[in-house]
Design a protein around this motif. Structure first.
Motif, PDB file in Angstrom:
ATOM      1  N   ARG A 163      56.842  16.498  37.792  1.00 36.46           N
ATOM      2  CA  ARG A 163      55.698  17.348  38.129  1.00 36.46           C
ATOM      3  C   ARG A 163      54.543  17.121  37.153  1.00 36.46           C
ATOM      4  N   ARG A 164      54.863  16.907  35.903  1.00 38.26           N
ATOM      5  CA  ARG A 164      53.803  16.660  34.928  1.00 38.26           C
ATOM      6  C   ARG A 164      53.094  15.329  35.202  1.00 38.26           C
ATOM      7  N   ILE A 165      53.877  14.327  35.579  1.00 43.95           N
ATOM      8  CA  ILE A 165      53.280  13.025  35.903  1.00 43.95           C
ATOM      9  C   ILE A 165      52.400  13.137  37.144  1.00 43.95           C
ATOM     10  N   ALA A 166      52.905  13.862  38.166  1.00 40.07           N
ATOM     11  CA  ALA A 166      52.108  14.041  39.384  1.00 40.07           C
ATOM     12  C   ALA A 166      50.825  14.819  39.089  1.00 40.07           C
ATOM     13  N   ARG A 167      50.929  15.834  38.236  1.00 41.81           N
ATOM     14  CA  ARG A 167      49.728  16.602  37.869  1.00 41.81           C
ATOM     15  C   ARG A 167      48.716  15.725  37.149  1.00 41.81           C
ATOM     16  N   GLN A 168      49.190  14.910  36.229  1.00 48.09           N
ATOM     17  CA  GLN A 168      48.275  14.033  35.490  1.00 48.09           C
ATOM     18  C   GLN A 168      47.615  13.019  36.417  1.00 48.09           C
ATOM     19  N   ALA A 169      48.355  12.538  37.410  1.00 46.95           N
ATOM     20  CA  ALA A 169      47.781  11.576  38.359  1.00 46.95           C
ATOM     21  C   ALA A 169      46.669  12.228  39.184  1.00 46.95           C
ATOM     22  N   ILE A 170      46.883  13.473  39.619  1.00 45.04           N
ATOM     23  CA  ILE A 170      45.851  14.178  40.387  1.00 45.04           C
ATOM     24  C   ILE A 170      44.610  14.416  39.533  1.00 45.04           C
ATOM     25  N   ILE A 171      44.817  14.823  38.272  1.00 42.37           N
ATOM     26  CA  ILE A 171      43.676  15.057  37.376  1.00 42.37           C
ATOM     27  C   ILE A 171      42.889  13.772  37.165  1.00 42.37           C
ATOM     28  N   GLN A 172      43.627  12.642  37.050  1.00 43.98           N
ATOM     29  CA  GLN A 172      42.949  11.363  36.864  1.00 43.98           C
ATOM     30  C   GLN A 172      42.118  10.999  38.097  1.00 43.98           C
ATOM     31  N   MET A 198      40.734  13.130  40.141  1.00 42.45           N
ATOM     32  CA  MET A 198      39.557  13.994  40.133  1.00 42.45           C
ATOM     33  C   MET A 198      38.517  13.501  39.134  1.00 42.45           C
ATOM     34  N   LYS A 199      38.988  13.039  37.970  1.00 47.36           N
ATOM     35  CA  LYS A 199      38.053  12.498  36.986  1.00 47.36           C
ATOM     36  C   LYS A 199      37.391  11.222  37.495  1.00 47.36           C
ATOM     37  N   ASP A 200      38.187  10.373  38.163  1.00 53.06           N
ATOM     38  CA  ASP A 200      37.618   9.133  38.704  1.00 53.06           C
ATOM     39  C   ASP A 200      36.558   9.440  39.759  1.00 53.06           C
ATOM     40  N   ARG A 201      36.830  10.442  40.583  1.00 53.00           N
ATOM     41  CA  ARG A 201      35.847  10.808  41.612  1.00 53.00           C
ATOM     42  C   ARG A 201      34.570  11.348  40.979  1.00 53.00           C
ATOM     43  N   GLU A 202      34.728  12.190  39.945  1.00 51.02           N
ATOM     44  CA  GLU A 202      33.539  12.703  39.252  1.00 51.02           C
ATOM     45  C   GLU A 202      32.772  11.578  38.576  1.00 51.02           C
ATOM     46  N   ARG A 203      33.516  10.639  37.982  1.00 53.26           N
ATOM     47  CA  ARG A 203      32.846   9.512  37.331  1.00 53.26           C
ATOM     48  C   ARG A 203      32.096   8.665  38.344  1.00 53.26           C
ATOM     49  N   LEU A 204      32.707   8.456  39.527  1.00 55.73           N
ATOM     50  CA  LEU A 204      32.062   7.659  40.565  1.00 55.73           C
ATOM     51  C   LEU A 204      30.778   8.326  41.045  1.00 55.73           C
TER      52      LEU A 204
END
Length: 747
Positions: free
Chosen positions: A472-481, A483-489
């Motif tokens: 669950r922690r890995i899946a959460r970190q992947a989702i956060i990443q 979201m960050k990639d989308r914001e960066r884009l």
């Protein structure tokens, strides 16, 4: 680190919950001191040899006798004069007395030009001197002042200012003799200085004066246009930018008090500035200033009034319910009448034998066919039954009738034109019904699949809890990443030089470069096949959003993240509310919130909090200007650079250089910031040779020692020769000046 937090134990890093309510500092009222009686004791003790000493500063004019240990008067250099037409009298207010009357405050005029130590209003200057002489008990019955006068002046005072001052003192007051001297040199002499570097940072300016054998090297003196007045104005500008909608008004006097009471010199400005708004310890570094405000009055109703209002609301509700019931009854009556009419129409149609006559009767009653009439009868019966059950409080579950399609089984040759038309409608209705049934079955299968996945997930969590939590922690970190990639884009698409935007423009250019073939209105020959493949339409998505995939676009990342975080909150003991992304991105924990409101929650509806300002970064930024003038837009060198230039270049060949370095003297009100002396010592140590001995000291009283030094100098017998007598004034003119070790040079 804030002065109040130096001795405290370090706290653990991280974002701590808000502390108890902050300590509130208030702002000072205008400095009205009240009525000041006339002091005749000094005049009675004085004689013709006793001098009147006046420290003519731009923040305060201090006056006293040469035998005093401190000045008897401290007067603000301003005056107000206006005429009251009702009383037919002219009133004059001097110093802090201008704050005793609202009209006087509006008519107040300063002696000096704001931010300068040059007198530009001689009428006010004369009024201030009148006030000083009267309150000191000077006997003016002879029309003149029979006492010598010693007056301080700034470094390199303008000849016109000194000339005008001499004319006033000799011609208006009839002074027997006058002497001028520099305030900072008087302070240095009073503190026993002989060889040293005098740093005088006062109300309107900062001067660095090298002194050798008690003689100032005025040709090597350097001026920095920054003092306490500019610091207060700079703080006002910062606060206006920080709180553009602040409802109160911050006066100049209040700004000066804020600078004096809350600011201090940082020993490592760059490092402290980068960590000043950190959550840990911010409650000590952040000072909350409470301005006066008027709380909104909330009228509290009595229990009888509240009960009457509640009963009134209930009565209104009962009336509305009665009206609604009446309207429902009327609608039910209309539906029953319509149902009765439809039943009569059905009975009438049964008696008619010809189809043509039936069609005519149906058309005259707005029905297309007999099936529509039957359908309307069923709808009315169901609506009437539902309304009656609702009134009785018996809500039955609506039975969904399975539709039938009898005409689909009948061949077309056995139907007339109207029947074929109805058969087509039934075929379409059956297709829609079958599609809904298939969707319902798929939905039930999906629910069953999700239930099975949930069962397996629960089983996995029970058998291997640590592995499940890690997944669950890995899946959460992947989702956060993601979201960050989308914001960066999104951010990169706003920059025309970014790679994402360049790829977008490349796609647009490729589309624009295609040569479309000539299209014709009719017939073939059109070779443009764009859109035949679904993948062709992806180019528009690429142009609009960059190279993002459709799956990422359609995925609800926020919803999935909240689901995973709720599971972790429930089953992971190390995952708390503070660990969620919502808490980590909470605006109340952001740097901007810390900057505006400190580590405390903010209620925009509270008049108390709306009239508060928070001083944090400004506490070290305002005093830092003396060391780094560029941060305030001042194109000058700081005092450390000025001192270094004087010591290492201008006095490089002087035999007194080492003695000067051993006595770096601080005076003036703007040097009273906490940490000023230590910061100057460490900065000079960094730019001067390591083997060179340095001693930095501060005046015993940075504010009053200038007057005390002038009084001490005036009491010496050898100083009498440096006074300009009235006869010399008449013979040599108002520009004449006598040079001495504590004064300006003639030029």
């Amino acid at each position: 680190m804030a002065p109040s937090a130096i001795d405290e134990a370090p706290q653990l890093a991280g974002r701590n919950p808000p502390k108890p309510p902050p300590k509130l500092w208030s702002v000072s009222d205008p400095p009205f001191e009240g009525f000041r009686p006339i002091d005749k004791e000094g005049w009675s003790r004085s004689n013709s040899e006793t001098a009147i000493v006046i420290d003519n500063g731009s923040s305060a004019v201090r006056a006293g006798w040469s035998f005093d240990s401190k000045p008897r008067l401290s007067v603000l250099p301003n005056m107000a004069r206006y005429r009251d037409r009702k009383l037919n009298r002219t009133f004059t207010f001097v110093g802090s007395d201008v704050y005793a009357d609202g009209t006087a405050r509006g008519q107040s005029k300063p002696v000096y030009e704001p931010g300068s130590n040059i007198v530009n209003n001689w009428d006010v200057m004369e009024g201030v001197l009148d006030y000083c002489f009267v309150k000191m008990g000077v006997d003016g019955r002879s029309g003149r002042i029979d006492r010598p006068i010693v007056m301080t002046e700034p470094v390199a005072n303008l000849g016109y200012s000194r000339k005008t001052m001499s004319e006033i003192l000799f011609e208006c007051y009839g002074a027997p003799s006058v002497a001028y001297g520099i305030d900072s040199l008087f302070s240095y002499s009073y503190n026993g200085g002989r060889n040293g570097l005098v740093m005088d940072s006062s109300y309107t300016s900062t001067h660095v004066i090298p002194v050798v054998d008690s003689k100032p090297l005025l040709s090597q003196t350097t001026r920095l246009n920054w003092g306490r007045f500019q610091s207060a104005q700079y703080l006002l500008k910062l606060l206006r930018l920080k709180y553009p909608t602040f409802p109160g008004k911050i006066s100049d006097n209040q700004a000066e008090d804020l600078v004096r009471e809350h600011c201090y010199v940082s020993q490592d400005y760059e490092n402290d500035l980068s960590s000043y708004l950190d959550w840990t310890g911010l409650e000590d570094r952040d000072h909350t200033i409470q301005f006066p405000y008027t709380e909104q009055i909330v009228i509290q109703k009595t229990e009888e009034e509240l009960a009457a209002a509640a009963e009134k609301r209930k009565e209104s509700g009962r009336r509305l319910q009665a009206q609604a019931a009446k309207m429902r009854l009327e609608k039910l009556k209309k539906k029953e009448e319509e149902l009765e009419w439809c039943i009569q129409l059905q009975a009438q149609l049964e008696e008619i034998t010809t189809k043509k006559e039936k069609a005519r009767v149906l058309e005259s009653n707005d029905f297309d066919d007999e099936n529509q009439l039957n359908k309307r009868v069923k709808e009315l019966e169901a609506a009437i039954k539902k309304a009656r059950n609702k009134d009785l409080g018996d809500v039955e579950e609506e039975q969904v009738e399975v539709p039938t399609f009898p005409l689909l089984e009948v061949p077309d040759d056995q139907l007339d034109e109207e029947g074929i038309k109805q058969k087509r409608q039934q075929r379409l209705m059956k297709s829609n019904y079958d599609a809904r049934q298939r969707a319902k079955i798929e939905k039930e299968k999906e629910k069953a699949r999700q239930a099975e996945e949930q069962r397996l997930d629960d089983q996995r969590r029970e058998t291997d809890p640590q592995g499940w939590i890690e997944e669950r922690r890995i899946a959460r970190q992947a989702i956060i990443q993601k979201m960050k990639d989308r914001e960066r884009l999104k951010a990169e698409l706003g920059n025309r030089k970014s790679l994402a935007n360049q790829m977008r423009m490349k796609s647009i250019a490729n589309l624009a470069s295609d040569a479309p073939t000539k299209k014709r209105r009719r017939g073939g020959g059109d070779d443009d096949t764009f859109g035949a493949d679904d993948a062709d339409w992806g180019v528009y998505r690429t142009i609009a959003t960059g190279e993002g995939s459709d799956d990422e676009e359609e995925e609800d990342l926020s919803k999935n993240l909240k689901e995973i975080e709720s599971q972790l909150l429930q089953h992971d003991p190390n995952f708390t509310e503070e660990s969620t992304r919502e808490a980590q991105t909470d605006w109340t924990k952001s740097i901007l919130h810390s900057f505006l409101h400190g580590p405390y929650p903010y209620d925009a509806e509270s008049q108390k909090e709306t009239n508060q300002i928070h001083l944090n970064v400004e506490r070290i930024r305002v005093p830092e200007v003396v060391f780094q003038p560029t941060i305030a837009g001042l194109d000058q060198a700081g005092i450390v650079e000025i001192a270094s230039n004087i010591l290492t270049e201008r006095l490089a060949d002087s035999p007194h250089r080492d003695n000067v370095l051993k006595d770096i003297f601080l005076t003036g009100g703007n040097t009273m910031f906490q940490g000023f002396e230590e910061r100057l010592r460490s900065e000079l140590r960094a730019v001067l040779p390591a083997e060179q001995a340095i001693n930095v000291r501060k005046a015993g009283d940075c504010v009053l020692d200038a007057w005390r030094g002038a009084a001490q100098w005036a009491g010496r017998k050898e100083s009498k020769q440096h006074f300009i007598t009235r006869q010399e004034f008449l013979e040599k003119g108002a520009e004449y000046i006598k040079e001495h070790d504590q004064g300006n040079a003639a030029y």
